[in-house]
Design a protein around this motif. Structure first.
Motif, short mmCIF file in Angstrom:
data_model
loop_
_atom_site.label_atom_id
_atom_site.label_comp_id
_atom_site.label_asym_id
_atom_site.label_seq_id
_atom_site.Cartn_x
_atom_site.Cartn_y
_atom_site.Cartn_z
N TRP A 76 0.83 -1.21 0.00
CA TRP A 76 0.00 0.00 0.00
C TRP A 76 0.86 1.26 0.00
CZ3 TRP A 76 -0.79 4.07 3.40
CH2 TRP A 76 -1.90 4.87 3.15
N LYS A 77 1.92 1.27 0.83
CA LYS A 77 2.80 2.43 0.88
C LYS A 77 3.55 2.62 -0.43
CE LYS A 77 3.64 2.98 5.83
NZ LYS A 77 4.68 3.04 6.90
N ASN B 46 1.15 4.14 -2.97
CA ASN B 46 0.53 5.41 -2.64
C ASN B 46 1.50 6.51 -2.26
OD1 ASN B 46 -2.65 5.13 -2.44
ND2 ASN B 46 -1.78 3.19 -1.78
N LYS B 47 2.78 6.17 -2.12
CA LYS B 47 3.73 7.19 -1.68
C LYS B 47 3.89 8.30 -2.72
CE LYS B 47 7.84 4.74 -3.43
NZ LYS B 47 9.14 4.14 -3.07
N GLY C 223 1.46 8.84 -5.20
CA GLY C 223 0.21 9.07 -5.90
C GLY C 223 -1.00 8.90 -5.01
N LYS C 224 -2.15 9.05 -5.63
CA LYS C 224 -3.42 8.92 -4.95
C LYS C 224 -4.34 8.07 -5.82
CE LYS C 224 -7.41 11.61 -3.39
NZ LYS C 224 -8.07 12.93 -3.41
N THR D 293 -10.44 1.25 -7.29
CA THR D 293 -9.25 0.42 -7.08
C THR D 293 -9.64 -0.83 -6.32
OG1 THR D 293 -7.85 2.39 -6.95
CG2 THR D 293 -6.93 0.34 -6.08
N ASP E 36 4.15 8.50 -13.78
CA ASP E 36 3.15 9.08 -12.90
C ASP E 36 2.12 9.85 -13.74
OD1 ASP E 36 4.66 8.05 -10.91
OD2 ASP E 36 5.36 9.96 -10.10
N GLN F 241 -1.75 11.84 -14.04
CA GLN F 241 -2.96 12.45 -13.52
C GLN F 241 -4.15 11.93 -14.33
OE1 GLN F 241 -3.53 14.54 -11.03
NE2 GLN F 241 -1.44 15.13 -10.42
N TYR G 47 -7.07 11.96 -9.85
CA TYR G 47 -6.22 11.06 -9.07
C TYR G 47 -4.83 11.03 -9.70
CZ TYR G 47 -10.73 9.59 -7.27
OH TYR G 47 -11.98 9.59 -6.69
#
Length: 480
Positions: free
Chosen positions: A24-25, A28-29, A31-32, A70, A353, A355, A359
């Motif tokens: 999870w980290k 998500n570190k 991004g969202k 997700t 990465d 957008q 998100y």
């Protein structure tokens, strides 16, 4: 003894929580991700997503979370896209960002990032450009392809007619799956191998068996569990390993055909896809593997009264159909919307990465564009679950393009053989209706065509039969 067992269970739970936290980290570190059901340690969202009905489970989650959410397939987070607008925004409007190949560990161990379907980056661009060029310029010009597709089915139709006349149950439906598979596979064989097979050739029948069984295995819950827990599943015995051995046999078959070509290879006179690939390998050897990998991927790629009236009006009786007739036959051309063979779509991956709809998807995020949800999007089809050809004709009776009509996906990773597949579907379907009448002692409503398996692909009952090579038999599976 009881204390030791409790300690073991406690440590296993702690380890599972740690693995989920790390995953999870990591995702998500930077991004969202879109919201979705809360995963539990190790299992992820297996309580909400059934491995034997993944697509249907995703469609239920869509009702709660919308067209973008997700899910955790075990430890593996996946962003799911539902409906035409979400899929179009990703695969067409932001095609460069979503252009990576998504995770399919169950088959990647065989191909290791090679082949048109599984490659990414520069290797993928070279392979796809090359394959499209060969398809069109060398063997797949419109006229040559159409002549091949038009002529090839007729021995099959004669066999089907013979089966219908010889069975002791006239009026009952027959299953032409095997016969049609032979015919369609021989068309791609003529492109890849430069020649067709006899329908009783043992090598050819074995090739069909390998392709058929591989597609079945990729659609089982076992294959999905393999992808979810790829860190441990390869070391465990079980059915999940079967797809690996089937793919290896398929590679061995194609490698044997490469050797045959190499023995008589003439760079000045290429005969088929293999010869062209051998020439190309000498030009960019670091990026291109042996042709067995792209070739194996090529084999994995394809109302009643108005349709008959349309065929009789546009095509003169006893004349072979032509692709040029398609523009005047919107009802016949409309059948492809409900041919939902791969409802999950092919997994994609964001290469940087990105957008997307508010998100931030980190580089490496896997994405499932659900093609089945696009083909049945109620915003674009007023009767999404029904065969309703009136979705397509315009006011002049011509075929009108519907932007949600994407049976072969969208964007830069659209199916490599789309043009040939569309041609085959139209010519085969038209020829069948031209030669056979839809009369049966069994009411259509009593024939169950529900897929036997519905994972990566929708697998018909007959494809899952052990006697599939002899499946052109009389009878029908009735609904209970």
């Amino acid at each position: 003894m009881e204390l030791g067992g409790a300690v073991t269970i406690f440590l296993a739970l702690c380890l599972s929580c740690l693995l989920v936290l790390i995953a999870w980290k990591r995702m998500n570190k930077a991004g969202k991700l879109p919201p979705g059901p809360t995963p539990i340690p190790f299992l992820g969202n297996l309580l909400q997503v059934r491995t034997d009905a993944t697509f249907q489970s995703f469609m239920k989650l869509r009702e709660k979370y919308g067209p973008l959410f997700t899910v955790y397939m075990g430890l593996w987070p996946v962003v799911v896209l539902c409906g035409h607008e979400a899929v179009k925004e990703a695969l067409i409007d932001q095609t460069d960002e979503f252009n990576g190949h998504g995770k399919r560990t169950s088959i990647e161990q065989n191909f290791q990032g090679h082949g048109v379907a599984l490659a990414s980056g520069e290797r993928w661009r070279i392979l796809r450009r090359f394959s499209l060029t060969i398809f069109w310029d060398f063997r797949m010009g419109k006229r040559n392809t159409e002549e091949c597709i038009t002529v090839t089915p007729h021995p099959i139709f004669m066999t089907m007619a013979s089966n219908i006349n010889n069975f002791h149950c006239p009026g009952a439906p027959i299953d032409p799956t095997f016969l049609l598979s032979c015919s369609v596979s021989n068309i791609i064989s003529s492109v890849v191998f430069g020649s067709c097979f006899d329908y009783e050739d043992k090598q050819f029948l074995n090739l069909l068996r390998l392709i058929n069984e591989s597609f079945i295995e990729m659609s089982t819950p076992w294959a999905q569990l393999y992808d979810m827990y790829s860190g441990i599943m390869p070391y465990l015995p079980g059915r999940h390993n079967r797809v690996y051995y089937l793919m290896e046999q398929l590679k061995d078959f194609i490698a044997s055909r490469v050797k045959i070509n190499e023995a008589s290879f003439d760079s000045q006179n290429p005969r088929d896809f293999f010869d062209c690939f051998l020439i190309k390998m000498h030009q960019v050897p670091p990026l291109l593997p042996l042709p067995l990998r792209p070739a194996s991927h090529l084999f994995f790629s394809n109302s009643d009264s108005p349709i008959h009236k349309e065929i009789n009006q546009v095509i003169v009786p006893h004349r072979l159909p032509s692709v040029d007739n398609r523009v005047k036959m919107p009802y016949t051309d409309a059948i492809q919307r409900l041919v939902d063979i791969v409802p999950m779509g092919v997994p994609h991956n964001v290469i940087r990465d990105t957008q997307f709809r508010g998100y931030l998807l980190p580089e490496g995020t896997d994405v499932f564009p659900l093609l089945g949800s696009v083909l049945k999007d109620p915003k674009y089809f007023c009767y999404p679950e029904a065969f309703y050809p009136q979705h397509f004709p315009d006011e002049l009776g011509r075929f009108k393009k519907n932007e949600a009509f994407v049976p072969f996906s969208s964007g830069k990773r659209i199916c490599l053989g789309e043009a040939m597949a569309r041609m085959e579907l139209f010519l085969y379907f038209t020829s069948i209706l031209q030669n056979f009448s839809p009369r049966s002692l069994v009411p259509p409503a009593d024939i169950d065509v529900t897929p036997k398996l519905s994972g990566f692909g929708n697998i018909p009952l007959t494809m899952n039969s052990a006697s599939w090579p002899l499946s052109a038999t009389c009878g029908a599976r009735r609904k209970r």
